[in-house]
Each structure stands twice: as C-alpha cells, then as structure tokens.
Design an enzyme around this catalytic site. Structure first.
Site, PDB file in Angstrom:
ATOM      1  CE1 TYR A  84      -1.262   3.814  12.735  1.00  0.00           C
ATOM      2  CE2 TYR A  84       0.746   2.693  13.255  1.00  0.00           C
ATOM      3  CZ  TYR A  84       0.056   3.369  12.382  1.00  0.00           C
ATOM      4  OH  TYR A  84       0.336   3.701  11.210  1.00  0.00           O
ATOM      5  CG  HIS A 140      -0.893   9.202   3.453  1.00  0.00           C
ATOM      6  ND1 HIS A 140      -1.085   7.678   3.832  1.00  0.00           N
ATOM      7  CD2 HIS A 140      -0.498   9.716   4.688  1.00  0.00           C
ATOM      8  CE1 HIS A 140      -0.598   7.367   4.991  1.00  0.00           C
ATOM      9  NE2 HIS A 140      -0.358   8.671   5.793  1.00  0.00           N
ATOM     10  CG  ASN A 200      -4.858   3.346   8.823  1.00  0.00           C
ATOM     11  OD1 ASN A 200      -4.886   2.275   8.167  1.00  0.00           O
ATOM     12  ND2 ASN A 200      -4.248   4.511   8.264  1.00  0.00           N
ATOM     13  NE  ARG A 242      -3.136   2.531   2.732  1.00  0.00           N
ATOM     14  CZ  ARG A 242      -3.116   3.408   3.676  1.00  0.00           C
ATOM     15  NH1 ARG A 242      -2.685   3.124   4.875  1.00  0.00           N
ATOM     16  NH2 ARG A 242      -3.839   4.755   3.660  1.00  0.00           N
ATOM     17  CD  GLU A 278      -4.277   7.691  10.123  1.00  0.00           C
ATOM     18  OE1 GLU A 278      -3.717   8.781  10.260  1.00  0.00           O
ATOM     19  OE2 GLU A 278      -3.807   6.603  10.331  1.00  0.00           O
ATOM     20  CD  GLU A 320      -1.101   4.076   8.131  1.00  0.00           C
ATOM     21  OE1 GLU A 320      -1.010   4.582   9.253  1.00  0.00           O
ATOM     22  OE2 GLU A 320      -1.530   4.715   7.035  1.00  0.00           O
TER      23      GLU A 320
HETATM   24  C1  PNW Z   1      -0.631   7.341  10.858  1.00  0.00           C
HETATM   25  N1  PNW Z   1      -2.409   9.126  16.792  1.00  0.00           N
HETATM   26  O1  PNW Z   1      -0.773   8.534  11.515  1.00  0.00           O
HETATM   27  C2  PNW Z   1      -0.304   7.829   9.460  1.00  0.00           C
HETATM   28  O2  PNW Z   1      -1.278   7.461   8.492  1.00  0.00           O
HETATM   29  C3  PNW Z   1       1.165   7.741   8.987  1.00  0.00           C
HETATM   30  O3  PNW Z   1       1.426   8.243   7.759  1.00  0.00           O
HETATM   31  C4  PNW Z   1       1.809   7.585  10.288  1.00  0.00           C
HETATM   32  O4  PNW Z   1       3.134   7.743   9.741  1.00  0.00           O
HETATM   33  C5  PNW Z   1       1.697   6.686  11.128  1.00  0.00           C
HETATM   34  O5  PNW Z   1       0.301   6.619  11.426  1.00  0.00           O
HETATM   35  C6  PNW Z   1       2.422   6.717  12.498  1.00  0.00           C
HETATM   36  O6  PNW Z   1       2.274   8.029  13.231  1.00  0.00           O
HETATM   37  C7  PNW Z   1      -1.146   8.730  12.776  1.00  0.00           C
HETATM   38  O7  PNW Z   1      -2.247  10.049  17.655  1.00  0.00           O
HETATM   39  C8  PNW Z   1      -1.143   9.895  13.680  1.00  0.00           C
HETATM   40  O8  PNW Z   1      -3.343   8.252  17.347  1.00  0.00           O
HETATM   41  C9  PNW Z   1      -1.642  10.018  14.926  1.00  0.00           C
HETATM   42  C10 PNW Z   1      -2.188   8.951  15.261  1.00  0.00           C
HETATM   43  C11 PNW Z   1      -2.625   7.789  14.686  1.00  0.00           C
HETATM   44  C12 PNW Z   1      -2.070   7.688  13.384  1.00  0.00           C
END
Ligand code: PNW
Length: 486
Positions: free
Chosen positions: A319, A129, A317, A83, A176, A387
C-alpha cells in the site's frame, strides 16, 4: 479517458487478471447465520474498547445475503476476477480435524463461486484471512501450538479443495501472515490481542510469540500445499500459493550506507521473513537470525525442504512506502523491524506522500514500482498483486463530491501506471492486480471509519445500500486500455 498512461496501451498480457479483493470477516455479515462458529474476530469485536468506533462485523456489508447483487455490480465494473476469503468457522464451526463440516456454510461458497463463473469472473480464493476459529484458540492456543494446529489447518484446506476445487483454480493459503502475527501478537491491536504491552491489558510475549506464530503459518501453509500438489493439483489443474504483505522502505539519508543497510534490513524483516523460506533458501534471512538468535524458531530439515518452493507465484499486497533510518542503540527485545526508525519525511524534508484517512497509508507509486523490482530481482517468480488501495479523507456520506473520489482516482492512476511501467520498462512479470476493495467494509480495529471501497456503503441503511464511486470507472478504463486485446 486515461491520460497519464497513453503510452501504456496493451502492455499487460491478454490473460491478465484484474478485479477487487475482499475478506470474509470484513464483508459477509451473517456472523452466526446457518450454524457458523465464532472466529477470534467475533470475540475481539465483542470485547469493549477494542474497535475504534465500537462496531462489530455482525452485519458488515451483508454480502452473505447480497452476493448476487454484488456479482452483478462487479460485472458492471468490468472485472475479470474476484479475490475473496473463506470463513473457516463457517465451514467447520469448531475448526478441528475431528469436528463436523457445516454443509450450509459450504453451500454459500458454492453459490458464490457458481454465480461468479456464470458471469465470467474468475474466483481467487484465500483460505485464511485472519479469522481463526475461536474454538481452536480456546482448545490449544491456536497458532501458538504448531503441532495441534497444523493438522487442523490441513484438514480444513482438504475440505475446501475437495468441495470447491473443481471450480476454483487459484488458491491462496494465507493472507499476510506477517500482519497477522505483528498486529495480533506484538502490537496487540488485532485479534487475538496478545502483546507484551501491559497497557493493553493483554497477556503475551512479543519477544517470541510473533515468530512462533509466523513459523506455524509457514509450516502449515507448506503442508497444505503439499496436500494440494499430491492429491488434487494433477486432476484439478489449479495453482496454489501464499500472499505476503510488504510496504517499501527507502533510506532516510540515501547517501548514508548505514541508512541504506537499515532500509534493506527493514525489507528483510518485513518481507523476506516469509519470502526467503518460501522462494529463496528454505530458511529465515541472516539479518533476522543475527538480531533475534534462538527467539526465531529453527526449521527442521523436513520443514525447510517442504517450505522452499511451496508457492506457485508471489502473492503481493502493498500500500505505501516509509523512510527508514538506522538506530545507534542496540535493538529492543520487542523489536520486529530490524532496529530501525520509520519516518514520514527524508533528510531533505521530502514527504513520503499525501495523507489518506488511514494513519499508516500515504500515496507513493514510485515506491510501489521499486518494490515490484526488488521482489522480482530477489525471487524471480511471477507476481500476482492481490491487494492495493487507499482510503480518502472525509468520505462520510454519498454526496456528489465523495462519489467523485479524486484522491482515490489519483492513487489508482499512479499505482496501476507503476504496474504497467514495471512490466514494460523494467521487465517484471506481473499477472494480476486486485484493488482493495470492492465496497467500503469493516476495516478491522478501525471499524467502519476507514473506507477503502470503490463503492460507497451507507452503513446506516438497513440493506447497506451501495453507491458506485468514480474510481470504479477509472480502474475499468485503465485496464481496458492497458490489457492487450487477444
Ligand atoms: C490489509 N500496514 O491489511 C488486509 O489484507 C486487509 O484485510 C485490510 O483491510 C487492508 O490491508 C487495509 O488495511 C493491512 O500497516 C494492515 O502496513 C496494515 C498494513 C498493511 C495491510
């Protein structure tokens, strides 16, 4: 050998897509090569004090020049898919519908796509993006101006479908949208750096602009999807959708109904803000309307009809997970989270997970599995995880210890295991998993300090030398074990 997932052999469908995700600004470099126009991130990074280490994405990982080597390395990692995003201002340097198309820019993406296909890797292509052409920001305020912006975005999408759609069968309009609006127009820590926080020396109104920009994203997405479906999908036979970010929210006190409600409200402000209009109602969640009133835009009847059902899949996405506590005070005018407090521990003092090298990110695979279930239950559409990944502390040189990246390995074992358990034990329909990310790269306002890669990059070296980390091998083993053999 994957030990924690022995019982998960063959639980993922045989056509499951897995691989790595990247974004143009973070990896390409060649920021002004072959007539590329500037994006708002070029401007942002070249403004003093915006990026933590003062760095720019001028060179990034040089993948504009090294894509063949990268595809070969990716192939050695065993992936089935990749991707990546297209840089709008590389393809249309001035961005607009009446501005010229840059053949050299398109040629780069054709070369990359052909190289992937020749190596048996399926391209998943993101149109946007975060790198809005600077010219459109200057011309009419970018996404603050829905009427001007939407035809320009739809024209850009059309150029991409026309020129690349014979080979690309998986399209993502926006990455996002919520992170773009909140970081760029509320916190003001991302381009275009607008905010009510005057300490940042910024212009902007965080009480309205994030919601205006969010509305523009949804509506322009919906028009681009309508174009694809009417003019291209029948012949090209691809799918198209949107990717939404969401972390999971758990109540701080799981026995307190007010905290339970606060956690659900947090999920609605963060995720349902975009997901309800697209997958459920064609409108914003009631909890948002109740708090925000007319500061939240209203869908016209046509916009609503077009937005509902405008994604062929749920692009996800995620995390991490936070604990969420209700507030007794009335919401601040600049609140975007549903009047809640986010915490690292719950009432019993349990931590939301071990710390990474990124302040907001902690490992929490159980929350990831709960989020998969929440999305599946609320929207009931196949989920493509686009992601998921982590940084790790003290990755500063390609030493044996750093390349044996235990922290990241444990993250992926936990999260990829959670994916397989959600499929096997919870019945969630999951069709892809893209780890973030292939190589260390330019992590936006964190510059080169936050390393998310399964490949270490020596940014000091002239050719940005790559060193595989062990997590790349572990991820391959996990999927070879869990994806069903035909
Ligand atoms: C994503 N949060 O951004 C983006 O899609 C990527 O480009 C980035 O490199 C990656 O995650 C890691 O940061 C985020 O604060 C930025 O929860 C902030 C958050 C989540 C995703």
């Amino acid at each position: 050998k994957p030990h924690k997932v022995k019982d998960l052999k063959g639980v993922l469908r045989s056509d499951f897509h897995w691989g790595y995700a990247t974004a143009a600004t973070q990896v390409e470099g060649g920021w002004n090569a072959d007539d590329k126009g500037l994006s708002i991130w070029d401007t942002f990074a070249h403004t003093p004090r915006k990026v933590k280490d003062g760095s720019t994405p001028d060179d990034a990982v040089l993948s504009y020049y090294k894509y063949k080597e990268d595809v070969a390395l990716m192939k050695s990692y065993g992936v089935t898919a990749y991707r990546f995003s297209l840089s709008w201002s590389r393809i249309i340097p001035l961005g607009g519908k009446d501005d010229p198309v840059n053949e050299a820019g398109l040629q780069y993406y054709e070369n990359l796509i052909d190289e992937l296909l020749e190596n048996g890797i399926t391209p998943f292509v993101t149109l946007f993006h975060w790198d809005t052409p600077q010219a459109l920001e200057d011309r009419y305020g970018g996404m603050l101006n829905k009427e001007m912006y939407t035809p320009d975005f739809v024209n850009y999408a059309r150029v991409c479908f026309e020129r690349l759609g014979d080979r690309v069968k998986h399209w993502i309009t926006y990455n996002e949208p919520g992170v773009y609006t909140l970081a760029g127009y509320a916190a003001g820590v991302h381009a275009p750096a607008r905010s009510s926080n005057r300490k940042l020396n910024a212009e902007g109104d965080s009480s309205t602009e994030p919601f205006i920009v969010g509305h523009t994203e949804l509506v322009s997405h919906a028009y681009a999807v309508q174009l694809y479906r009417e003019m291209f999908q029948h012949q090209q036979k691809g799918m198209i959708g949107i990717t939404l970010h969401g972390n999971y929210s758990e109540p701080w006190d799981s026995d307190d109904p007010l905290d339970q409600e606060a956690a659900e409200r947090a999920r609605e402000f963060e995720i349902a803000w975009y997901a309800d209009p697209v997958y459920k109602t064609g409108d914003y969640p009631a909890s948002m309307r109740a708090q925000l009133g007319d500061r939240l835009p209203h869908f016209t009847a046509e916009e609503s009809k077009l937005t509902l059902g405008s994604s062929d899949f749920y692009g996800m996405n995620s995390y991490t997970t936070f604990f969420v506590r209700h507030l007794d005070t009335p919401p601040d005018i600049n609140d975007h989270s549903g009047n809640i407090e986010k915490l690292d521990t719950n009432k019993q003092g349990v931590s939301r997970g071990p710390e990474s090298d990124t302040y907001w990110l902690r490992t929490n695979p159980a929350g990831f599995r709960k989020l998969l279930n929440w999305i599946w239950k609320r929207y009931g559409i196949p989920i493509y995880i686009t992601e998921n990944g982590t940084t790790a502390k003290a990755e500063t040189e390609p030493s044996e210890e750093v390349l044996n990246d235990t922290f990241r390995i444990e993250f992926f074992e936990g999260y990829i295991g959670a994916v397989a358990r959600a499929v096997k034990e919870d019945g969630v329909d999951i069709r892809s998993y893209f780890a973030w990310t292939f190589t260390d790269n330019w992590e936006w306002a964190a510059g080169y300090t936050d390393r998310f890669g399964v490949t270490f990059v020596d940014f000091e070296s002239k050719d940005k030398k790559r060193y595989p980390k062990k997590s790349a091998t572990v991820i391959r083993e996990l999927f070879q074990h869990m994806v069903k053999k035909e």
